[in-house]
Write an enzyme that holds these catalytic residues in place. Structure first.
Site, mmCIF file in Angstrom:
data_model
loop_
_atom_site.group_PDB
_atom_site.id
_atom_site.type_symbol
_atom_site.label_atom_id
_atom_site.label_comp_id
_atom_site.label_asym_id
_atom_site.label_seq_id
_atom_site.Cartn_x
_atom_site.Cartn_y
_atom_site.Cartn_z
ATOM 1 N N TYR A 1 0.850 -1.191 0.000
ATOM 2 C CA TYR A 1 0.000 0.000 0.000
ATOM 3 C C TYR A 1 0.888 1.243 0.000
ATOM 4 C CZ TYR A 1 -4.125 -2.882 0.955
ATOM 5 O OH TYR A 1 -5.143 -3.804 0.869
ATOM 6 N N GLU A 2 0.470 2.269 -0.737
ATOM 7 C CA GLU A 2 1.316 3.450 -0.903
ATOM 8 C C GLU A 2 1.528 4.221 0.394
ATOM 9 O OE1 GLU A 2 -0.891 5.425 -3.930
ATOM 10 O OE2 GLU A 2 -2.346 6.268 -2.546
ATOM 11 N N SER A 3 0.738 3.924 1.410
ATOM 12 C CA SER A 3 0.933 4.552 2.714
ATOM 13 C C SER A 3 2.216 4.065 3.382
ATOM 14 C CB SER A 3 -0.255 4.239 3.615
ATOM 15 O OG SER A 3 -0.484 2.842 3.638
ATOM 16 N N GLY A 4 2.832 3.021 2.843
ATOM 17 C CA GLY A 4 4.095 2.554 3.405
ATOM 18 C C GLY A 4 4.049 1.152 3.982
#
Lengths: 251, 272
Positions: free
Chosen positions: A49-52
């Site tokens: 996920y691009e949130s990390g």
């Protein structure tokens, strides 16, 4: 057992994911399909996920790409610059999974504005997020989107993320390493780019859908594959798993 | 050294009308209480920078604090539109909002360049998109070594960064963990910084994957328990997903929003 068109779409998208892949997941339908795949045929699927969150294994469907359950269950939690610069950009992620507000015959995607005038849009959409670089750098891209003439347009109003540009050779000219969109999964069927022209071509219809129905829902003269196939209906297990996932979540 | 201050004092001293302000937080640790204090103090003509302007920015925009927005994804994640943001762009209410639009990778690299004190960042991607046509801050550069064409974006250097973190010690060292987004980069890219924290402790117990921001890299720290709600603070409280859904209803209509602003933000002060 009966199912909805959205359920068929989500199941077909989930089946597109192989077990040994690293998959960059957007929120909404892509996240639902990826989590369904991980719970059915692809338990080893790595969700990023691009949130990390790298290797997230959420016990339920997150509402946003940054819900705490993603960090709690991830193999590693990294900063946002790191996700994009170290993990996505060098081509370490096999599949990018995207949605779209508009998509055109070369699978270019618009999630920015509807209408010809950027400064005075008919509809202002959320914007690019991670999509332009996901489309540039993932090994391949799978798009999941409901099919209608409003969505499947001859030319998108705004190119947020490049698919196959205006045809063969465009991605190479731009220096993009990934193969671009390889599958577009809709509530009516599956479209894949023609190997020579890169134009989206209908390759599968879902059970009970006629090719003409798909043509009518497409804003350009849709090519149909010579060996058009029918998607397998969702299994009882796929449906039960999907319904338990989405219970209580309004996406 | 970071001063330990009250939130109202911190905002009053560090933020001025016309500033470029970054309230960062990527779903997690969003400094919502600080946004409300900015609304209460009536700051105007701010340029708001943030990768994911969510409901705190929707509130600042609807309250008339912003002149411009620099961003990469403006929505209510998993729920839908940001209505105050859309109303400002589509209808100019409460006044017009200029926008500068990027991708996440573009924004993240703008902060990295700012924190690194280099004038610009390079990245793959962006080429062939219409984002370049509408944003002069996205261009191309030829690599001096290989001759490749790459996308280039200028460093982002806000006047003030505000972030929220789990805790600080009495000297103003800040510890944060979980999804830490682009907060460290935003602080280091900015001229001034304010960190709101859940609590101040005598000693910072080590935590896996933690980020430490040293006291000497910060201007001020304010204790604001619950300061990230309705987002979350890992280890302290969960994300309030119902509040994000409810925001869709409150913000959909100007009058409902204005009433919400009056009763929820303007009528209340944070005491810390």
């Amino acid at each position: 057992m009966s199912w909805t068109a959205d359920e068929m779409m989500t199941v077909a998208a989930a089946r597109s994911l192989r077990g040994d892949t690293r998959c960059f997941v957007g929120i909404g339908l892509p996240s639902t399909a990826a989590n369904l795949a991980r719970r059915t045929h692809a338990p080893d699927l790595t969700l990023i996920y691009e949130s990390g969150a790298l290797g997230a294994k959420p016990g339920w469907l997150p509402l946003s790409i940054g819900d705490g359950v993603l960090a709690d269950t991830a193999d590693a939690v990294v900063s946002v610059p790191e996700v994009f610069n170290y993990w996505l950009q060098p081509g370490r992620i096999g599949i990018g999974f995207l949605g779209a507000a508009q998509i055109d015959r070369f699978a270019n995607i618009n999630t920015t504005v509807i209408g010809p005038d950027y400064a005075h849009p008919k509809t202002r959409l959320p914007g690019a997020g991670g999509a332009p670089e996901i489309a540039a750098s993932c090994g391949e891209v799978i798009v999941i989107v409901r099919q209608s003439r409003r969505t499947f347009v001859e030319k998108v109003d705004f190119v947020t993320s490049v698919g196959h540009g205006s045809g063969p050779g465009d991605r190479e000219r731009l220096g993009y390493r990934g193969r671009g969109p390889t599958r577009v999964v809709t509530d009516l069927g599956v479209l894949e780019p023609d190997p020579d022209t890169r134009e989206l071509t209908l390759t599968h219809v879902h059970p009970g859908i006629e090719p003409d129905t798909v043509r009518e829902a497409t804003g350009w003269p849709l090519a149909v594959a010579g060996d058009l196939r029918e998607s397998a209906a969702p299994t009882a297990e796929e449906l039960a798993t999907l319904r338990s996932l989405t219970a209580g979540v309004t996406a | 050294m970071a001063a330990i201050v009250g939130l109202d004092e911190g905002i009053r001293e560090l933020l001025h009308d016309g500033d470029t302000l970054a309230l960062e937080g990527f779903t997690h640790l969003i400094p919502t209480a600080a946004a409300h204090e900015i609304i209460r103090q009536g700051r105007r003509d701010l340029t708001l920078a943030r990768m994911t302007p969510d409901i705190a920015y929707d509130q600042l925009i609807g309250a008339g604090c912003a002149r411009a927005l620099v961003f990469s994804w403006g929505g209510n994640p998993g729920v839908g539109s940001l209505h105050r943001f859309r109303d400002a762009i589509e209808n100019g209410w409460p006044h017009p909002l200029a926008i500068e639009e990027h991708s996440h990778a573009g924004m993240a690299n703008r902060y990295v360049a700012g924190a690194s004190d280099v004038p610009f960042a390079v990245l793959r991607g962006y080429l062939g998109t219409d984002l370049m046509a509408h944003n002069p801050n996205i261009t191309t550069v030829t690599c001096p070594f290989t001759g490749e064409t790459l996308a280039a974006v200028p460093a982002l250097r806000p006047d003030l960064a505000v972030i929220h973190a789990q805790r600080a010690d009495r000297t103003g060292r800040v510890q944060m963990w979980g999804l830490t987004g682009v907060q460290k980069e935003a602080v280091l890219a900015s001229s001034r910084s304010l960190v709101t924290v859940e609590e101040i402790v005598d000693e910072l117990t080590p935590v896996p994957d933690q980020v430490i921001l040293p006291s000497w890299a910060l201007d001020a720290v304010a204790v604001v328990p619950g300061g990230a709600r309705p987002s979350y603070a890992h280890g302290y409280y969960e994300r309030d997903n119902a509040a994000y859904r409810e925001w869709s209803r409150i913000s959909a209509d100007r009058e409902t929003f204005t009433e919400w602003l009056r009763t929820t933000v303007l009528a209340r002060r944070v005491t810390a």
